[in-house]
Design a protein around this motif. Structure first.
Motif, mmCIF file in Angstrom:
data_model
loop_
_atom_site.group_PDB
_atom_site.id
_atom_site.type_symbol
_atom_site.label_atom_id
_atom_site.label_comp_id
_atom_site.label_asym_id
_atom_site.label_seq_id
_atom_site.Cartn_x
_atom_site.Cartn_y
_atom_site.Cartn_z
ATOM 1 N N ALA A 32 0.847 -1.095 -0.179
ATOM 2 C CA ALA A 32 0.073 -0.107 0.052
ATOM 3 C C ALA A 32 0.847 1.314 -0.029
ATOM 4 N N TRP A 33 1.995 1.254 0.827
ATOM 5 C CA TRP A 33 2.792 2.485 0.685
ATOM 6 C C TRP A 33 4.271 2.413 0.093
ATOM 7 N N GLY A 34 4.416 1.318 -0.335
ATOM 8 C CA GLY A 34 5.830 1.010 -0.888
ATOM 9 C C GLY A 34 6.914 0.900 -0.206
ATOM 10 N N ALA A 35 8.035 0.430 -0.856
ATOM 11 C CA ALA A 35 9.485 0.136 -0.125
ATOM 12 C C ALA A 35 9.970 1.162 0.498
ATOM 13 N N GLU A 36 10.077 2.403 -0.315
ATOM 14 C CA GLU A 36 10.839 3.693 0.364
ATOM 15 C C GLU A 36 10.185 3.993 1.702
ATOM 16 N N ALA A 37 8.564 4.153 1.639
ATOM 17 C CA ALA A 37 7.804 4.578 3.059
ATOM 18 C C ALA A 37 8.203 3.379 3.999
ATOM 19 N N ASP A 38 8.116 2.110 3.411
ATOM 20 C CA ASP A 38 8.284 1.148 4.507
ATOM 21 C C ASP A 38 9.572 1.350 5.236
ATOM 22 N N GLU A 39 10.808 1.564 4.563
ATOM 23 C CA GLU A 39 11.863 1.744 5.308
ATOM 24 C C GLU A 39 12.103 3.114 6.030
ATOM 25 N N ALA A 40 11.335 4.243 5.433
ATOM 26 C CA ALA A 40 11.090 5.457 6.305
ATOM 27 C C ALA A 40 10.701 4.950 7.823
ATOM 28 N N ILE A 41 9.456 4.195 7.866
ATOM 29 C CA ILE A 41 8.713 3.911 8.809
ATOM 30 C C ILE A 41 9.971 3.277 9.964
ATOM 31 N N GLY A 42 10.628 2.344 9.377
ATOM 32 C CA GLY A 42 11.668 1.781 10.125
ATOM 33 C C GLY A 42 12.630 2.761 10.898
ATOM 34 N N ARG A 43 12.719 4.049 10.289
ATOM 35 C CA ARG A 43 13.703 5.152 10.868
ATOM 36 C C ARG A 43 12.609 6.003 11.629
ATOM 37 N N GLY A 44 11.400 5.789 12.022
ATOM 38 C CA GLY A 44 10.664 6.567 12.733
ATOM 39 C C GLY A 44 10.104 7.784 12.034
ATOM 40 N N ILE A 45 9.965 7.572 10.683
ATOM 41 C CA ILE A 45 9.493 8.556 9.720
ATOM 42 C C ILE A 45 8.112 8.337 9.124
ATOM 43 N N ALA A 46 6.741 8.894 9.427
ATOM 44 C CA ALA A 46 5.731 8.274 9.057
ATOM 45 C C ALA A 46 5.195 9.109 7.857
ATOM 46 N N GLY A 47 5.887 10.355 7.555
ATOM 47 C CA GLY A 47 5.312 11.114 6.383
ATOM 48 C C GLY A 47 5.091 10.337 4.978
ATOM 49 N N PRO A 48 6.134 9.779 4.664
ATOM 50 C CA PRO A 48 5.950 8.969 3.227
ATOM 51 C C PRO A 48 4.890 7.916 3.145
ATOM 52 N N ALA A 49 4.562 7.358 4.221
ATOM 53 C CA ALA A 49 3.663 6.401 4.276
ATOM 54 C C ALA A 49 2.105 7.043 4.346
ATOM 55 N N LEU A 50 1.970 8.056 5.023
ATOM 56 C CA LEU A 50 0.678 8.622 5.013
ATOM 57 C C LEU A 50 0.565 9.586 3.534
ATOM 58 N N ALA A 51 1.416 9.868 3.000
ATOM 59 C CA ALA A 51 1.423 10.461 1.411
ATOM 60 C C ALA A 51 0.936 9.358 0.649
ATOM 61 N N ALA A 52 1.625 8.381 0.862
ATOM 62 C CA ALA A 52 1.290 6.972 -0.166
ATOM 63 C C ALA A 52 -0.291 6.705 0.024
ATOM 64 N N LEU A 53 -0.781 6.693 1.264
ATOM 65 C CA LEU A 53 -2.217 6.418 1.591
ATOM 66 C C LEU A 53 -2.995 7.500 0.964
ATOM 67 N N GLY A 54 -2.518 8.791 0.822
ATOM 68 C CA GLY A 54 -3.240 9.820 0.370
ATOM 69 C C GLY A 54 -4.638 10.147 0.831
ATOM 70 N N GLU A 55 -5.733 9.931 0.160
ATOM 71 C CA GLU A 55 -7.132 10.372 0.493
ATOM 72 C C GLU A 55 -7.759 9.103 0.594
ATOM 73 N N ARG A 56 -7.272 7.886 0.482
ATOM 74 C CA ARG A 56 -7.798 6.583 0.475
ATOM 75 C C ARG A 56 -8.684 6.371 1.805
ATOM 76 N N ARG A 57 -9.850 5.837 1.908
ATOM 77 C CA ARG A 57 -10.790 5.410 2.923
ATOM 78 C C ARG A 57 -11.306 4.186 2.885
ATOM 79 N N ASP A 58 -10.551 3.337 2.245
ATOM 80 C CA ASP A 58 -10.910 1.917 2.346
ATOM 81 C C ASP A 58 -10.501 1.374 3.511
ATOM 82 N N PRO A 59 -11.148 -0.002 3.866
ATOM 83 C CA PRO A 59 -10.672 -0.286 5.153
ATOM 84 C C PRO A 59 -9.158 -0.494 5.481
ATOM 85 N N LEU A 60 -8.502 -1.033 4.514
ATOM 86 C CA LEU A 60 -6.873 -1.145 4.996
ATOM 87 C C LEU A 60 -6.215 0.033 5.086
ATOM 88 N N ALA A 61 -6.562 1.044 4.146
ATOM 89 C CA ALA A 61 -5.777 2.511 4.469
ATOM 90 C C ALA A 61 -6.223 3.199 5.794
#
Length: 508
Positions: A32-61
């Motif tokens: 859902a948020w891609g490899a780069e965002a996943d690596e950022a999460i591992g470094r304590g950075i949530a921004g790329p994952a939130l940006a990748a989810l964008g305006e999605r409101r489906d259950p997974l997002a």
């Protein structure tokens, strides 16, 4: 915010069904948020994952924002994502709080992939909001989720069936969950009531059966009882005992230096049944008292119950690197005045006590059935290791028991085979016929590399499960034109080592 965790079985079952239905799993989140965002999460950075989810409101997002990243969501979106549980049920579990039309997370529930000798699987692990969600330092009573150390210990757990298992300092319960894969009964202890509530919730959420929880320090809640297995990721972090340094429950046992690990090592024998095995992680200090592994040897010797011991040091840090590791772990930002103050306190503590280094590693202790220890192995293995080690440790202990019961005559009569993950490397100087160095390399286990001489290399190469070891040694002696008796005396001790470490296998 802090809410009381309520591990209600019905609510946990509803949440489990909803998470399954939404496809709330690690692989799906990475997609859902891609490899780069996943690596950022591992470094304590949530921004790329939130940006990748964008305006999605489906259950997974929605679940990714709420339960993984710790962001508030519309209560209506959460109810759509959790059709059985609903927003009201998530509040009832103590995992969220409702503020008008908004649901604010009070805890995280993250999917966690597991892989060990028993196969692959996945859990959902609930724990307190971390620095990724809080955006700052953690509270001192924080209940930690799944980290690198806890995954390491889970992978170290033996894979053979066991009777009752004790998890000391359970935290969110990850070790107890892993133990239930091989044991019919698990008891988990902790000084934190909140941690015990998370353990019960995670047991219900993952439908692993009951985990009995008990409040108290170390072995106090189980005094007088014995267990087939004891597992502990204890609060082993060495923390300065000075005012103004936070003492986190999940990592700080309240004792000076490495005394907490010493207490666990010297005290665990009392709760081990005969042939019972304890496995734990720990730190030990180097300095005025000498070698760190020798300190651990002294702790084992101090046990009133004689113990087999296999201790593996995986890493050694200098005081500055150790201080930086744990100050950052608490969520304190490098470059700030608070960060500098804490680093200074750590270094002053080490300097005052003459500490020059801190070792980290694995401790395996076993109570011998006959009361007399036969295994005393203290080693350093800092090479990278791929995968869980539980199956390897299980096989190594079984091999040790068999090989220790054999005298040299019995060993020479045994047929051995080379393990399938073993390869040989020969290093030649250009133009020379004979190799300068011969190495045996292990693909699994601890990924050991063992230098061998031509005689041992020839012997290992001939171990194909056909002829007894003694016959092979005699053949090698004849080929090399050396005395067979002397060659046996030289090779058999080294063969024992290769059997224990998994290069050579016993029949059956």
């Amino acid at each position: 915010m802090r809410m009381t965790v309520n591990p209600a079985p019905g609510l946990c079952a509803a949440l489990r069904d909803d998470l399954t239905g939404a496809g709330y799993r690690a692989a799906e989140l990475r997609a859902a948020w891609g490899a780069e965002a996943d690596e950022a999460i591992g470094r304590g950075i949530a921004g790329p994952a939130l940006a990748a989810l964008g305006e999605r409101r489906d259950p997974l997002a929605t679940l990714a924002r709420m339960l993984f990243l710790g962001r508030a969501c519309a209560a209506s979106d959460v109810s759509r994502a959790l059709p059985r549980l609903g927003a009201v049920g998530l509040v009832g579990l103590g995992l969220a709080a409702q503020r008008g039309d908004t649901l604010e997370p009070a805890a995280l529930v993250r999917p966690q992939e597991i892989s060990d000798g028993l196969g692959d699987g996945q859990w959902w692990i609930a724990s307190d909001l971390d620095e990724l969600a809080l955006g700052g330092a953690l509270p001192t009573d924080h209940v930690l989720g799944v980290g690198g150390a806890s995954l390491t210990l889970a992978g170290l757990q033996l894979t053979s069936p066991a009777g009752p298992v004790l998890d000391v300092g359970t935290g969110c319960g990850i070790q107890a969950l892993r133990a239930r894969r091989v044991a019919g009964r698990a008891v988990a202890t902790d000084v934190s009531h909140r941690a015990l509530a998370f353990t019960r919730l995670n047991a219900q959420l993952n439908d692993v059966g009951d985990i009995e929880v008990r409040h108290g320090n170390l072995f106090d809640p189980v005094a007088g009882e014995q267990f087939d297995r004891v597992v502990s990721n204890p609060p082993f972090v060495i923390t300065p005992r000075v005012a103004g340094v936070p003492e986190y429950e999940y990592r700080d046992g309240g004792l000076a230096g490495d005394a907490l690990v010493a207490r666990v090592v010297s005290g665990v024998g009392a709760v081990l049944a005969p042939r019972g095995v304890a496995q734990l992680l720990g730190n030990w200090e180097y300095g005025a008292d000498g070698d760190g592994l020798e300190r651990v040897r002294g702790w084992v010797a101090a046990s009133p119950v004689p113990l087999d011991a296999w201790v593996v040091e995986r890493e050694r840090l200098d005081p500055l690197a150790y201080a930086e590791l744990w100050v950052r772990d608490g969520g304190t930002v490098p470059g700030t005045a608070e960060y500098d103050r804490l680093i200074t306190a750590w270094l002053a503590d080490f300097a005052d006590r003459g500490v020059t280094g801190i070792g980290f590693g694995y401790v395996l202790l076993r109570r011998p059935a006959a009361g007399t220890p036969t295994l005393a192995r203290y080693e350093r293995a800092t090479q990278p290791v791929a995968g869980a080690l539980g199956a390897h440790l299980t096989a190594a202990l079984a091999a040790w028991d068999r090989i220790a019961a054999m005298d040299d005559v019995a060993l020479a009569a045994t047929v051995l085979t080379v393990a399938t993950d073993v390869s040989e490397a020969r290093h030649h100087t250009p133009g020379e016929e004979h190799p300068r160095v011969i190495e045996l390399r292990q693909g699994g286990g601890f990924a050991r590399t063992v230098p061998v001489d031509p005689a041992l290399a020839a012997l290992v190469g001939a171990c194909d499960g056909d002829l007894p070891l003694g016959t092979l040694i005699d053949a090698v002696a004849e080929l090399m034109e050396v005395d067979a008796g002397a060659l046996r005396a030289d090779l058999l001790p080294r063969v024992r080592e290769l059997v224990f470490t998994g290069f050579l296998g016993l029949p059956g």
